[in-house]
Design an enzyme around this catalytic site. Structure first.
Site: not given
Ligand code: NVA
Length: 373
Positions: A268, A249, A304-305, A198
């Site tokens: 992270r 992402h 998403s988070s 992606d």
């Molecule tokens: N997968 C990422 C969101 C990216 C837009 C997250 O949930 O932190």
């Protein structure tokens, strides 16, 4: 009079913005369950409920469109030219020789699908069935660049089959201990057999391109990017965030804002050693504050988070658009010397992202700098 050349020109995430695409929520559907994605609906007691299917209700679409339109107004007031995609019918089932899926998703997040690397536009392979044909919403626009900018390079990355065999279904069942055990193996729900990426797993730093290995980008995808881009003068750096057990992402994890500065996610950290490229070149990695919502407080259908908080959009190396509720981040940006533009955007979250995700910059001033000599 003919239009100027170099319509397509964007080398990084922060140079002064001239032209951008902002997604639209029209025709959006709930994202279907499929081998590469299992949307979850959290219940107040901490359990889960079946995720809805089919088209999203009109009032939800309207609310998201209002906030997307608000972002458009802000960008236009800053002198930026804004384009919008055309949403096709997304509610009909989709069938290819290799898979079927009950409906498509939405065209709110061009960042996931399209990327500008210098004078080149790449359409990503994508990793989920419901997003296989999302590039089509941008084709009219891509043709207008193609027809009016003779220097523009247009690349369509190889489409993977998205057949059952491309996915590792047991990934979704791994208990937490198993995920801990595997955290350095970078094996997720997509196998390594086909080229998969992606566009939103890529972050641009001039000649250097950073790509996150994730649920949506595999090593074969990164290898394809290397083989495609390195002969054109780019350097491609794979990066990993081993404590993110469901990575997808990079723009909620590692967000560059100007030469020498990357916002980082305190939960992270980069794989040990991968920070060296930045540190030895004098870059600062600055942890963002905790978001104002917990994961449980995110909008109901958002997958998403809470770290959508850091999914900010740069208008220039001194101007950043930030979600209006994220005051602690706004204060940090202010201290770092940025002018902050807060906008409401939470009604867009359930369409896959925040301000960076919902945009795709096609033209920023500037050229191919080498920030890591
Ligand atoms: N997968 C990422 C969101 C990216 C837009 C997250 O949930 O932190």
């Amino acid at each position: 009079m003919s239009r100027p050349t170099n319509l397509v020109n964007s080398w990084n995430e922060w140079d002064p913005l001239r032209e951008i695409v902002v997604g639209v929520a029209d025709n959006a559907c709930f994202e279907p369950t499929e081998p590469g994605h299992r949307p979850q609906l959290r219940t107040p007691d901490g359990g889960s409920a079946p995720f809805p299917t089919g088209p999203k209700p009109a009032e939800m679409i309207e609310r998201a469109n209002e906030q997307l339109d608000g972002l458009v107004r802000l960008l236009e007031s800053q002198g930026v030219t804004v384009h919008r995609p055309v949403a096709p019918d997304l509610a009909s089932p989709l069938r290819t020789p290799d898979f079927q899926v009950e409906n498509q998703y939405c065209v709110v997040c061009p960042r996931d699908v399209m990327i500008t690397l210098g004078n080149e536009i790449i359409e990503a392979t994508m990793s989920r069935r419901a997003r296989y044909f999302e590039y089509q919403a941008y084709r009219k626009l891509v043709y207008s660049y193609w027809n009016n900018d003779p220097g523009m390079v247009w690349t369509v990355a190889p489409k993977p089959s998205m057949a059952d065999s491309m996915y590792r279904q047991e990934f979704w069942e791994w208990p937490l201990e198993e995920r801990h055990r595997r955290m350095h193996s970078s094996e997720f729900c997509v196998t390594q057999d086909e080229v998969v990426f992606d566009a939103a797993d890529i972050s641009r730093f001039g000649r250097d391109i950073v790509v996150q290995e994730s649920m949506t980008t595999n090593r074969s995808g990164i290898h394809w990017l290397k083989r495609h881009l390195e002969p054109r003068g780019f350097r491609v750096h794979p990066v990993h965030f081993p404590l993110d057990f469901f990575p997808s992402h990079i723009d909620c994890t590692f967000v560059p804002l100007r030469p020498g500065l990357v916002l980082t996610n305190p939960e992270r950290p980069l794989r040990e050693g991968e920070e060296q490229l930045f540190l030895r070149n004098g870059w600062e990695l600055v942890d963002v504050p905790q978001p104002t919502s917990t994961n449980d407080e995110m909008p109901k259908y958002c997958q998403s988070s809470k770290w959508l908080s850091m999914n900010v959009l740069s208008i220039s190396p001194t101007k950043v658009v930030c979600e209006e509720r994220e005051k602690p981040l706004q204060d940090l940006l202010d201290k770092l010397g940025f002018e902050v533009f807060p906008v409401p955007f939470r009604d867009v979250f359930e369409y896959g992202g925040s301000l960076h995700c919902a945009t795709w910059d096609v033209n920023r001033e500037g050229t191919a700098e080498d920030y890591f000599p």
